[in-house]
Design an enzyme around this catalytic site. Structure first.
Site, mmCIF file in Angstrom:
data_model
loop_
_atom_site.group_PDB
_atom_site.id
_atom_site.type_symbol
_atom_site.label_atom_id
_atom_site.label_comp_id
_atom_site.label_asym_id
_atom_site.label_seq_id
_atom_site.Cartn_x
_atom_site.Cartn_y
_atom_site.Cartn_z
ATOM 1 N N LYS A 9 0.836 -1.202 0.000
ATOM 2 C CA LYS A 9 0.000 0.000 0.000
ATOM 3 C C LYS A 9 0.876 1.259 0.000
ATOM 4 O O LYS A 9 2.092 1.182 0.206
ATOM 5 C CB LYS A 9 -0.915 -0.042 1.225
ATOM 6 C CG LYS A 9 -1.917 -1.201 1.190
ATOM 7 C CD LYS A 9 -2.882 -1.098 2.355
ATOM 8 C CE LYS A 9 -3.892 -2.221 2.341
ATOM 9 N NZ LYS A 9 -4.901 -2.057 3.415
ATOM 10 N N TYR A 49 -12.474 -2.383 -3.421
ATOM 11 C CA TYR A 49 -12.973 -2.430 -2.047
ATOM 12 C C TYR A 49 -14.502 -2.422 -1.979
ATOM 13 O O TYR A 49 -15.070 -2.047 -0.969
ATOM 14 C CB TYR A 49 -12.401 -1.259 -1.249
ATOM 15 C CG TYR A 49 -10.970 -1.472 -0.787
ATOM 16 C CD1 TYR A 49 -10.597 -2.648 -0.133
ATOM 17 C CD2 TYR A 49 -10.000 -0.494 -0.970
ATOM 18 C CE1 TYR A 49 -9.296 -2.857 0.300
ATOM 19 C CE2 TYR A 49 -8.694 -0.690 -0.529
ATOM 20 C CZ TYR A 49 -8.350 -1.866 0.105
ATOM 21 O OH TYR A 49 -7.065 -2.070 0.555
ATOM 22 N N ASN A 112 -1.902 -0.308 6.995
ATOM 23 C CA ASN A 112 -1.398 -1.624 7.417
ATOM 24 C C ASN A 112 -0.486 -2.268 6.366
ATOM 25 O O ASN A 112 -0.373 -3.482 6.279
ATOM 26 C CB ASN A 112 -2.559 -2.540 7.832
ATOM 27 C CG ASN A 112 -3.503 -2.846 6.685
ATOM 28 O OD1 ASN A 112 -3.383 -2.283 5.600
ATOM 29 N ND2 ASN A 112 -4.432 -3.751 6.918
ATOM 30 N N HIS A 115 -1.908 -5.482 1.328
ATOM 31 C CA HIS A 115 -3.211 -6.129 1.122
ATOM 32 C C HIS A 115 -2.958 -7.468 0.438
ATOM 33 O O HIS A 115 -2.072 -7.577 -0.400
ATOM 34 C CB HIS A 115 -4.109 -5.269 0.215
ATOM 35 C CG HIS A 115 -5.312 -6.016 -0.277
ATOM 36 N ND1 HIS A 115 -6.464 -6.117 0.450
ATOM 37 C CD2 HIS A 115 -5.504 -6.756 -1.405
ATOM 38 C CE1 HIS A 115 -7.336 -6.874 -0.214
ATOM 39 N NE2 HIS A 115 -6.774 -7.267 -1.349
ATOM 40 N N GLU A 126 -9.378 -9.952 -8.024
ATOM 41 C CA GLU A 126 -8.423 -8.851 -7.824
ATOM 42 C C GLU A 126 -7.298 -8.897 -8.872
ATOM 43 O O GLU A 126 -6.881 -7.858 -9.376
ATOM 44 C CB GLU A 126 -7.877 -8.898 -6.397
ATOM 45 C CG GLU A 126 -8.976 -8.563 -5.387
ATOM 46 C CD GLU A 126 -8.600 -8.776 -3.930
ATOM 47 O OE1 GLU A 126 -7.478 -9.257 -3.660
ATOM 48 O OE2 GLU A 126 -9.438 -8.464 -3.064
HETATM 49 P P1 CMP Z 1 -7.212 -4.705 3.418
HETATM 50 O O1 CMP Z 1 -6.688 -6.080 3.560
HETATM 51 O O2 CMP Z 1 -6.635 -3.846 2.373
HETATM 52 O O3 CMP Z 1 -8.801 -4.785 3.197
HETATM 53 C C1 CMP Z 1 -9.701 -3.817 3.680
HETATM 54 C C2 CMP Z 1 -9.016 -2.757 4.453
HETATM 55 O O4 CMP Z 1 -9.861 -1.939 5.217
HETATM 56 C C3 CMP Z 1 -8.107 -3.376 5.477
HETATM 57 O O5 CMP Z 1 -7.010 -3.957 4.832
HETATM 58 C C4 CMP Z 1 -7.793 -2.195 6.381
HETATM 59 O O6 CMP Z 1 -6.643 -1.482 5.964
HETATM 60 C C5 CMP Z 1 -9.025 -1.323 6.187
HETATM 61 N N1 CMP Z 1 -9.773 -1.192 7.429
HETATM 62 C C6 CMP Z 1 -10.372 -2.157 8.131
HETATM 63 N N2 CMP Z 1 -10.961 -1.639 9.230
HETATM 64 C C7 CMP Z 1 -10.724 -0.288 9.200
HETATM 65 C C8 CMP Z 1 -11.082 0.790 10.049
HETATM 66 N N3 CMP Z 1 -11.795 0.600 11.157
HETATM 67 N N4 CMP Z 1 -10.649 2.022 9.693
HETATM 68 C C9 CMP Z 1 -9.938 2.226 8.564
HETATM 69 N N5 CMP Z 1 -9.571 1.215 7.717
HETATM 70 C C10 CMP Z 1 -9.965 -0.019 8.039
#
Ligand code: CMP
Length: 143
Positions: A9, A49, A112, A115, A126
């Protein structure tokens, strides 16, 4: 051979973690089948998403993933979908085990670092969203 979609990311690209993340998958034994540095258009982010459309953080999620370059990859190997998720660790980095990518590098659930597809269906979807067919190679002669 199984394939999955993994993306570094914008926070991971900005923090120069691309090489480390690629190296982890290579050392594990997976094969890089496709890769590109790209900016995600808003429409693609919203489609990618789509399952989170009703969530309160959807806008934030789309804003963040479109905020800078990402490094999109396709990895190939036995059980690579589940394995990649283990290597990434829990979605919330504060709960992810040390030794996992998010456990080692992440602090917040929004930023985080990586993904990865969560099922064979999302892997196929995807990969199809991010890559043209000819951009995905295969090491397996039977594919
Ligand atoms: P990802 O695996 O990219 O898939 C969905 C994403 O939503 C997840 O990783 C997180 O980065 C994001 N996400 C999940 N919960 C929250 C939250 N409470 N606030 C912001 N982002 C979130």
């Amino acid at each position: 051979m199984e394939k999955t979609f993994v993306m570094v990311k914008p926070d991971g690209v900005q923090r120069n973690l691309v090489g480390d993340i690629v190296a982890r998958f290579e050392r594990k034994g997976f094969k890089l089948a496709g890769a590109k540095l790209m900016s995600i258009p808003t429409a693609l982010a919203e489609e990618h998403y789509g399952e989170h459309k009703e969530k309160p953080f959807f806008g934030e999620l789309v804003d963040f993933i479109t905020s800078g370059p990402v490094f999109a990859m396709v990895w190939e190997g036995d059980n690579v979908i589940a394995n990649a998720r283990q290597m990434m660790g829990k979605t919330n980095p504060s709960e992810a085990m040390p030794g996992t990518i998010r456990g080692d590098y992440g602090l917040t659930v929004g930023k985080n670092v990586v993904h990865g597809s969560d099922s064979p269906e999302s892997a196929e979807r995807e990969i199809g969203l991010f890559f043209q067919q000819e951009e995905v190679l295969s090491y397996d002669k039977n594919d």
